[in-house]
Motif scaffolding. Structure first.
Motif, PDB file in Angstrom:
ATOM      1  N   GLY A 161     -41.249 118.574  33.064  1.00 50.65           N
ATOM      2  CA  GLY A 161     -40.015 118.287  32.363  1.00 50.65           C
ATOM      3  C   GLY A 161     -40.315 117.676  31.009  1.00 50.65           C
ATOM      4  O   GLY A 161     -41.472 117.517  30.622  1.00 50.65           O
ATOM      5  N   PHE A 162     -39.271 117.333  30.285  1.00 53.10           N
ATOM      6  CA  PHE A 162     -39.431 116.869  28.912  1.00 53.10           C
ATOM      7  C   PHE A 162     -38.316 115.890  28.574  1.00 53.10           C
ATOM      8  O   PHE A 162     -37.338 115.738  29.323  1.00 53.10           O
ATOM      9  CB  PHE A 162     -39.429 118.057  27.949  1.00 53.10           C
ATOM     10  N   CYS A 163     -38.459 115.250  27.434  1.00 53.53           N
ATOM     11  CA  CYS A 163     -37.483 114.290  26.933  1.00 53.53           C
ATOM     12  C   CYS A 163     -36.820 114.925  25.716  1.00 53.53           C
ATOM     13  O   CYS A 163     -37.450 115.064  24.665  1.00 53.53           O
ATOM     14  CB  CYS A 163     -38.179 112.979  26.572  1.00 53.53           C
ATOM     15  N   ALA A 164     -35.564 115.341  25.849  1.00 55.59           N
ATOM     16  CA  ALA A 164     -34.868 116.102  24.818  1.00 55.59           C
ATOM     17  C   ALA A 164     -34.083 115.173  23.901  1.00 55.59           C
ATOM     18  O   ALA A 164     -33.363 114.286  24.360  1.00 55.59           O
ATOM     19  CB  ALA A 164     -33.915 117.108  25.458  1.00 55.59           C
ATOM     20  N   VAL A 165     -34.193 115.411  22.591  1.00 56.53           N
ATOM     21  CA  VAL A 165     -33.455 114.598  21.627  1.00 56.53           C
ATOM     22  C   VAL A 165     -32.976 115.486  20.479  1.00 56.53           C
ATOM     23  O   VAL A 165     -33.661 116.439  20.084  1.00 56.53           O
ATOM     24  CB  VAL A 165     -34.335 113.434  21.102  1.00 56.53           C
ATOM     25  N   HIS A 166     -31.804 115.185  19.959  1.00 48.12           N
ATOM     26  CA  HIS A 166     -31.245 115.935  18.844  1.00 48.12           C
ATOM     27  C   HIS A 166     -31.787 115.382  17.537  1.00 48.12           C
ATOM     28  O   HIS A 166     -31.967 114.164  17.381  1.00 48.12           O
ATOM     29  CB  HIS A 166     -29.719 115.851  18.861  1.00 48.12           C
ATOM     30  N   VAL A 167     -32.034 116.267  16.568  1.00 51.44           N
ATOM     31  CA  VAL A 167     -32.640 115.862  15.308  1.00 51.44           C
ATOM     32  C   VAL A 167     -31.808 114.807  14.574  1.00 51.44           C
ATOM     33  O   VAL A 167     -32.365 113.879  13.970  1.00 51.44           O
ATOM     34  CB  VAL A 167     -32.890 117.091  14.404  1.00 51.44           C
ATOM     35  N   GLU A 168     -30.486 114.894  14.640  1.00 55.53           N
ATOM     36  CA  GLU A 168     -29.665 113.912  13.944  1.00 55.53           C
ATOM     37  C   GLU A 168     -29.771 112.534  14.579  1.00 55.53           C
ATOM     38  O   GLU A 168     -29.642 111.507  13.893  1.00 55.53           O
ATOM     39  CB  GLU A 168     -28.202 114.372  13.902  1.00 55.53           C
ATOM     40  N   ASP A 169     -30.025 112.490  15.889  1.00 57.66           N
ATOM     41  CA  ASP A 169     -30.239 111.204  16.549  1.00 57.66           C
ATOM     42  C   ASP A 169     -31.571 110.595  16.126  1.00 57.66           C
ATOM     43  O   ASP A 169     -31.686 109.372  15.959  1.00 57.66           O
ATOM     44  CB  ASP A 169     -30.176 111.374  18.068  1.00 57.66           C
ATOM     45  N   VAL A 170     -32.587 111.449  15.950  1.00 56.26           N
ATOM     46  CA  VAL A 170     -33.872 110.956  15.455  1.00 56.26           C
ATOM     47  C   VAL A 170     -33.713 110.390  14.052  1.00 56.26           C
ATOM     48  O   VAL A 170     -34.256 109.322  13.730  1.00 56.26           O
ATOM     49  CB  VAL A 170     -34.931 112.078  15.472  1.00 56.26           C
ATOM     50  N   VAL A 171     -32.955 111.081  13.206  1.00 56.20           N
ATOM     51  CA  VAL A 171     -32.705 110.578  11.851  1.00 56.20           C
ATOM     52  C   VAL A 171     -32.001 109.220  11.922  1.00 56.20           C
ATOM     53  O   VAL A 171     -32.349 108.287  11.177  1.00 56.20           O
ATOM     54  CB  VAL A 171     -31.883 111.591  11.038  1.00 56.20           C
ATOM     55  N   ASP A 172     -31.035 109.078  12.819  1.00 56.13           N
ATOM     56  CA  ASP A 172     -30.378 107.778  13.013  1.00 56.13           C
ATOM     57  C   ASP A 172     -31.414 106.700  13.318  1.00 56.13           C
ATOM     58  O   ASP A 172     -31.358 105.590  12.773  1.00 56.13           O
ATOM     59  CB  ASP A 172     -29.386 107.848  14.173  1.00 56.13           C
ATOM     60  N   GLY A 173     -32.355 107.028  14.218  1.00 53.77           N
ATOM     61  CA  GLY A 173     -33.372 106.063  14.609  1.00 53.77           C
ATOM     62  C   GLY A 173     -34.302 105.699  13.470  1.00 53.77           C
ATOM     63  O   GLY A 173     -34.708 104.538  13.320  1.00 53.77           O
ATOM     64  N   ILE A 174     -34.658 106.683  12.650  1.00 49.44           N
ATOM     65  CA  ILE A 174     -35.545 106.424  11.508  1.00 49.44           C
ATOM     66  C   ILE A 174     -34.857 105.505  10.506  1.00 49.44           C
ATOM     67  O   ILE A 174     -35.454 104.544   9.997  1.00 49.44           O
ATOM     68  CB  ILE A 174     -35.967 107.748  10.847  1.00 49.44           C
ATOM     69  N   VAL A 175     -33.597 105.789  10.206  1.00 52.38           N
ATOM     70  CA  VAL A 175     -32.851 104.952   9.266  1.00 52.38           C
ATOM     71  C   VAL A 175     -32.725 103.532   9.804  1.00 52.38           C
ATOM     72  O   VAL A 175     -32.896 102.551   9.059  1.00 52.38           O
ATOM     73  CB  VAL A 175     -31.466 105.569   8.983  1.00 52.38           C
ATOM     74  N   ALA A 176     -32.461 103.392  11.094  1.00 49.66           N
ATOM     75  CA  ALA A 176     -32.355 102.063  11.697  1.00 49.66           C
ATOM     76  C   ALA A 176     -33.687 101.324  11.645  1.00 49.66           C
ATOM     77  O   ALA A 176     -33.735 100.123  11.385  1.00 49.66           O
ATOM     78  CB  ALA A 176     -31.871 102.182  13.140  1.00 49.66           C
ATOM     79  N   ALA A 177     -34.786 102.038  11.880  1.00 52.85           N
ATOM     80  CA  ALA A 177     -36.113 101.419  11.810  1.00 52.85           C
ATOM     81  C   ALA A 177     -36.429 100.975  10.395  1.00 52.85           C
ATOM     82  O   ALA A 177     -37.050  99.926  10.172  1.00 52.85           O
ATOM     83  CB  ALA A 177     -37.172 102.396  12.312  1.00 52.85           C
ATOM     84  N   LEU A 178     -36.011 101.770   9.413  1.00 56.23           N
ATOM     85  CA  LEU A 178     -36.210 101.411   8.011  1.00 56.23           C
ATOM     86  C   LEU A 178     -35.473 100.115   7.679  1.00 56.23           C
ATOM     87  O   LEU A 178     -35.984  99.248   6.957  1.00 56.23           O
ATOM     88  CB  LEU A 178     -35.720 102.551   7.118  1.00 56.23           C
ATOM     89  N   GLU A 179     -34.288  99.971   8.228  1.00 53.00           N
ATOM     90  CA  GLU A 179     -33.444  98.827   7.884  1.00 53.00           C
ATOM     91  C   GLU A 179     -33.773  97.575   8.694  1.00 53.00           C
ATOM     92  O   GLU A 179     -33.733  96.464   8.152  1.00 53.00           O
ATOM     93  CB  GLU A 179     -31.975  99.202   8.109  1.00 53.00           C
ATOM     94  N   ARG A 180     -34.097  97.730   9.987  1.00 52.26           N
ATOM     95  CA  ARG A 180     -34.230  96.529  10.816  1.00 52.26           C
ATOM     96  C   ARG A 180     -35.331  96.594  11.875  1.00 52.26           C
ATOM     97  O   ARG A 180     -35.357  95.770  12.793  1.00 52.26           O
ATOM     98  CB  ARG A 180     -32.896  96.190  11.468  1.00 52.26           C
TER      99      ARG A 180
END
Length: 328
Positions: free
Chosen positions: A200-219
């Motif tokens: 099996g695998f861990c599925a994620v949508h690209v826009e959710d990853v972008v959300d995470g990157i922006v959040a990591a950049l900020e905090r």
């Protein structure tokens, strides 16, 4: 902010550029002379033509930037000579991290991968950020290179660089006229009998990853890793849920692990002899036959990360597919 983004012309990078421009940031990209800018859709970007393996060019590209998002990587899993992959992923990350520290960049986000985390032997206990990497002897050059790239980054953190790491899982989403990850979903339409592998695998949508990157950049917290995954789903369950969403009745047949391994032993050398990208390699066969499950709890709690589930990804693919077929 003025932000340098590497890997901007790729799948994730193009989505990231679009989001950052929308948020009002001034974006500079580092791209190779052969890279196509089509997926960037005419965004107002400052371009530096070079490569992450050129340390001096990377330093010049970093000058004057408030932040860097390093998303460039060599993703090829089938190349016989892994040296190039090591140069791009390991030396390239070292160059970017070192330049960011020397140029006084306020924050660097390194886009790594769950490939650098390892694989838990127990699907009931998905791997998290503290998991002990266990693929060093696997022969999987990409996974090993991404792990070593993180080590290079953390070495610069120990010297004063403010940086965080994000680890996306299996990323799905729209990419121009294609849908990344849609090949697996499309199999359900193609045949009434659908083979699948154990695992099996861990599925994620690209826009959710972008959300995470922006959040990591900020905090994000300096020196920390954050897994940006979504729902953990078995290969069979993913296919069954796709068929249900399409309103199709399908028969799902388990492909014996030994048979797939035998096919890899035959097909890999044959494809390489003909100069083609192998349809499957022995190393990836072993990798795909695992439950690649990951725990994103840390990102949820620390960054407010909230990814959609697999059914929502399938719904997005179906909407994209209907649009594409209607316009075709």
């Amino acid at each position: 902010m003025k932000v340098l983004i590497t890997g901007a012309t790729g799948f994730l990078g193009s989505h990231l550029c679009r989001r950052m421009v929308t948020q009002g940031h001034q974006i500079r990209i580092l791209c190779r002379p052969t890279s196509s800018l089509d997926k960037l859709g005419g965004l107002p970007l400052e371009k530096v033509i070079s490569d992450v393996t050129d340390a001096e060019s990377v330093r010049r590209a970093t000058e004057g930037c408030d932040a860097v998002i390093h998303a460039a990587a060599d993703l090829n899993y089938w190349r016989q000579d892994p040296a190039q992959q090591m140069r791009v992923n390991v030396e390239g990350t070292r160059n970017v991290a070192r330049a960011a520290r020397k140029e006084g960049v306020r924050r660097l986000v390194h886009v790594s991968s769950v490939a650098a985390v390892g694989i838990s032997a127990d699907p009931a206990h998905p791997a998290d950020e503290e998991f002990q990497f266990n693929l060093e002897q696997s022969g999987l050059a990409y996974q090993i290179s991404k792990r070593r790239a993180e080590e290079e980054l953390l070495a610069e953190v120990s010297r004063g660089l403010d940086a965080v790491i994000v680890n996306p899982s299996w990323v799905f989403g729209r990419h121009g006229m294609e849908y990344r990850g849609g090949e697996m979903i499309a199999k359900v339409r193609q045949s009434p009998v659908v083979p699948y592998l154990i695992g099996g695998f861990c599925a994620v949508h690209v826009e959710d990853v972008v959300d995470g990157i922006v959040a990591a950049l900020e905090r994000g917290e300096t020196g920390q890793r954050y897994i940006l995954g979504g729902e953990n789903v078995s290969f069979r369950a993913a296919l069954e849920r796709t068929a249900r969403a399409m309103g199709l009745r399908r028969r799902f047949v388990l492909a014996p692990r030994w048979a797939v391994g035998l096919a890899a032993m035959v097909l890999e050398p044959w494809d390489r002899l003909r100069g083609r990208r192998p349809r499957i390699t022995r190393a990836t066969w072993r990798y795909l036959s695992c439950f690649q499950y990951f725990d994103s709890s840390k990102a949820r709690h620390a960054l407010g990360y909230a990814p959609r589930d697999f059914d929502a990804i399938v719904a997005d693919w179906l909407a994209f597919d209907r649009t594409g077929r209607a316009s075709g």
